[in-house]
Design a protein around this motif. Structure first.
Motif, short mmCIF file in Angstrom:
data_model
loop_
_atom_site.label_atom_id
_atom_site.label_comp_id
_atom_site.label_asym_id
_atom_site.label_seq_id
_atom_site.Cartn_x
_atom_site.Cartn_y
_atom_site.Cartn_z
N VAL A 321 -28.14 24.45 -8.08
CA VAL A 321 -27.92 23.07 -8.52
C VAL A 321 -29.22 22.43 -9.04
O VAL A 321 -29.19 21.60 -9.94
CB VAL A 321 -27.33 22.21 -7.39
N GLY A 331 -24.09 16.70 -14.52
CA GLY A 331 -23.88 16.79 -13.09
C GLY A 331 -22.67 17.64 -12.77
O GLY A 331 -22.49 18.11 -11.66
N ASP A 332 -21.79 17.85 -13.80
CA ASP A 332 -20.59 18.64 -13.59
C ASP A 332 -20.94 20.09 -13.24
O ASP A 332 -20.27 20.71 -12.42
CB ASP A 332 -19.72 18.62 -14.85
N ARG A 335 -22.02 20.25 -9.63
CA ARG A 335 -20.87 20.07 -8.74
C ARG A 335 -19.99 21.32 -8.74
O ARG A 335 -19.50 21.73 -7.69
CB ARG A 335 -20.06 18.85 -9.18
N GLN A 339 -19.10 23.43 -5.47
CA GLN A 339 -17.70 23.67 -5.14
C GLN A 339 -17.41 25.17 -5.08
O GLN A 339 -16.69 25.64 -4.20
CB GLN A 339 -16.79 23.00 -6.16
N GLU A 489 -14.35 17.10 -2.64
CA GLU A 489 -14.91 16.40 -3.81
C GLU A 489 -15.92 15.31 -3.44
O GLU A 489 -17.06 15.31 -3.90
CB GLU A 489 -13.77 15.81 -4.63
N LEU A 492 -19.13 16.61 -1.37
CA LEU A 492 -20.09 17.35 -2.19
C LEU A 492 -20.75 16.44 -3.22
O LEU A 492 -21.93 16.60 -3.52
CB LEU A 492 -19.40 18.53 -2.88
N GLY A 493 -20.00 15.48 -3.76
CA GLY A 493 -20.61 14.51 -4.68
C GLY A 493 -21.69 13.69 -4.00
O GLY A 493 -22.76 13.45 -4.57
N LEU A 496 -24.77 15.86 -3.52
CA LEU A 496 -25.54 15.99 -4.76
C LEU A 496 -26.42 14.75 -5.00
O LEU A 496 -27.58 14.86 -5.41
CB LEU A 496 -24.61 16.19 -5.95
#
Length: 504
Positions: A321, A331-332, A335, A339, A489, A492-493, A496
């Motif tokens: 990351v 950022g996708d 993530r 994930q 979701e 983890l967001g 980050l």
């Protein structure tokens, strides 16, 4: 959940049931002990399901929190809670443990009460690791897990079980000592053992680096990462089938869980500074260990090395990351990588557990794990062969199975960091297919090679049930991963966001 201490129930129900099974003993009441063990594990699984249905996926906050004073002098609390990272791992634990009891139902004849009790106590301790929000409580659960697994391998293992058990214990215990030192240091700075307080603790880069390395020694051994992986093949080969299932499916995941619960949020700057090391070690596991798996003649050793390679995807997803953030604006990608690492942990738990159960089914009949002792199994065990081929294809990352989803997410995320990084990671799809299909070709297909294989009987209702349940789970997660992704979701967001903010 209406004030019900559901997490405490999940932790202590199997432990208390384990003590009851021990009390019943292995004599005339051995059958009652097995019934109690199965009932307790099934009840624990049923009670864990409301955690999913009542879980709020719109927040990253800890849920189902319980907190009571424990050691007040040291500000240590009996503090439990879960989020989108810990909940899937708890569900994986409660889902697999009843299958382990079913797997040993007829096979374990010696000291059966102690065998099932060890797994019950181990289940409660594993749930405790994933639910603990107090670092001292976490450490107690973490170390206590070694005892039942030590007993399981040491008593019901193979000929070299003592060697494998001592090696497993020394590797994992010595690594954990450094983690304890780091936890005590942070307690002295924070004034409490709260893991969430540790997340917010201001630390210099040197402090973060030392803490990160202390955690690395503990978590890398548990994953296990190269070069501290050598205990795993020995432990798997000597462990009974149930021990191999839990070892691969749950215990290895505690290393990955440790990285996302401790290393990344507590030492984000050190994690970024040393991401090259973690990515390098992960790629060595993915590429080199996969080649080692290709050379194995023992089915359990092949699957054990396969586990190390697949867990390399987990650590790659967690630490790539930083490279994604440095090389792209998306950022996708970060993530997706996170994930993917989490999905890979759950998927690998299902697939590796299923493969070890398959090996156990064959071993119970021929008492050999050697690939050369088999051949043409499909001719005598067609139902078993169909299920084993499915799990083998899932292990190779076939689209439509859970083995594809996590790896695809990590590769897709890694591509935003570097083409060559994604390329090396993607070689697992080639190597994984090579060693897995080579295993299937030699064991399952072809003509019947010997009288032992010719005399094999296909799986009965008990064995079919435990393998079919896992097959359904592998297919559901492969075809419809959305519920698991949604579960993680927000957590983890939030992770980050946390790791992107320097503590310096």
């Amino acid at each position: 959940m209406n004030g019900l201490p559901i997490l405490s129930i999940l932790v202590w129900l199997p432990i208390v049931a384990g003590i009851v099974v021990l009390a019943l003993g292995s004599g005339a009441r051995a059958g009652q002990g097995k019934v109690v063990a199965l009932a307790a594990t099934v009840l624990t699984f049923v009670l864990s399901l409301p955690l999913y249905s009542a879980f709020d996926t719109t927040t990253a906050q800890m849920q189902f929190v319980e907190q009571i004073p424990w050691i007040t002098r040291f500000e240590a609390y009996y503090h439990l809670g879960i989020d989108g990272i810990s909940l899937p791992l708890i569900l994986l634990t409660t889902f697999l443990t009843p299958l382990v009891v079913i797997a040993g139902w007829e096979v374990i004849q010696v000291r059966a009460a102690q065998y099932f009790a060890a797994f019950l106590i181990l289940e409660g301790l594993m749930i405790g690791v994933f639910a603990a929000l107090d670092a001292l409580l976490f450490y107690v659960f973490w170390e206590a897990m070694l005892i039942p697994m030590f007993i399981i391998i040491g008593i019901w293992g193979g000929e070299r079980r003592i060697y494998a058990t001592v090696k497993f214990f020394l590797y994992t215990f010595l690594g954990s000592v450094f983690m304890l030192i780091a936890l005590i240091y942070m307690y002295l700075k924070a004034g409490s053992y709260s893991i969430l307080d540790f997340h917010a603790l201001p630390l210099t880069l040197n402090e973060q680096l030392l803490i990160f390395l202390a955690f690395l020694l503990a978590f890398a051994v548990k994953v296990p990462m190269w070069p501290v992986h050598t205990w795993l093949p020995d432990a798997h080969v000597e462990a009974p089938t149930g021990g191999s299932v839990i070892l691969a499916a749950v215990l290895l995941k505690m290393g990955g869980y440790g990285f996302v619960r401790f290393s990344l949020p507590i030492a984000p700057d050190a994690s970024q500074a040393l991401d090259w090391l973690m990515i390098g070690l992960s790629l060595i596991a993915i590429v080199y260990i996969a080649l080692v798996a290709l050379a194995q003649q023992d089915m359990k050793k092949l699957i054990a090395y396969s586990s190390i390679a697949h867990m390399g995807f987990v650590t790659l997803g967690f630490f790539v990351v930083f490279s994604i953030a440095a090389n792209s604006t998306g950022g996708d990608g970060a993530r997706l990588a996170l994930q993917g690492g989490m999905i890979q942990m759950i998927s690998h738990g299902l697939i590796s557990g299923a493969l070890f159960l398959c090996v156990g089914v064959m071993y119970d009949r021929l008492h050999s794990r050697e690939i050369g002792a088999y051949g043409g199994v499909v001719n005598t065990m067609p139902k078993f062969a169909a299920l084993m081929v499915l799990f083998a294809l899932a292990n190779a990352g076939l689209p439509g199975t859970s083995g594809f989803v996590g790896e695809f997410f990590v590769i897709l995320g890694s591509f935003q960091a570097s083409f060559w990084l994604a390329f090396l990671a993607a070689t697992t799809l080639i190597f994984g297919a090579a060693y897995t299909l080579w295993l299937v070709k030699r064991v399952i297909f072809g003509e019947v090679t010997n009288d032992g294989v010719a005399s094999l009987q296909d799986i009965g209702g008990r064995e079919f049930f435990m393998l079919a349940v896992l097959a359904v789970a592998v297919l559901i997660l492969g075809i419809w991963p959305a519920p698991l992704v949604e579960l993680m979701e927000q957590t983890l967001g939030n992770l980050l966001i946390h790791v992107s903010q320097s503590k310096l």
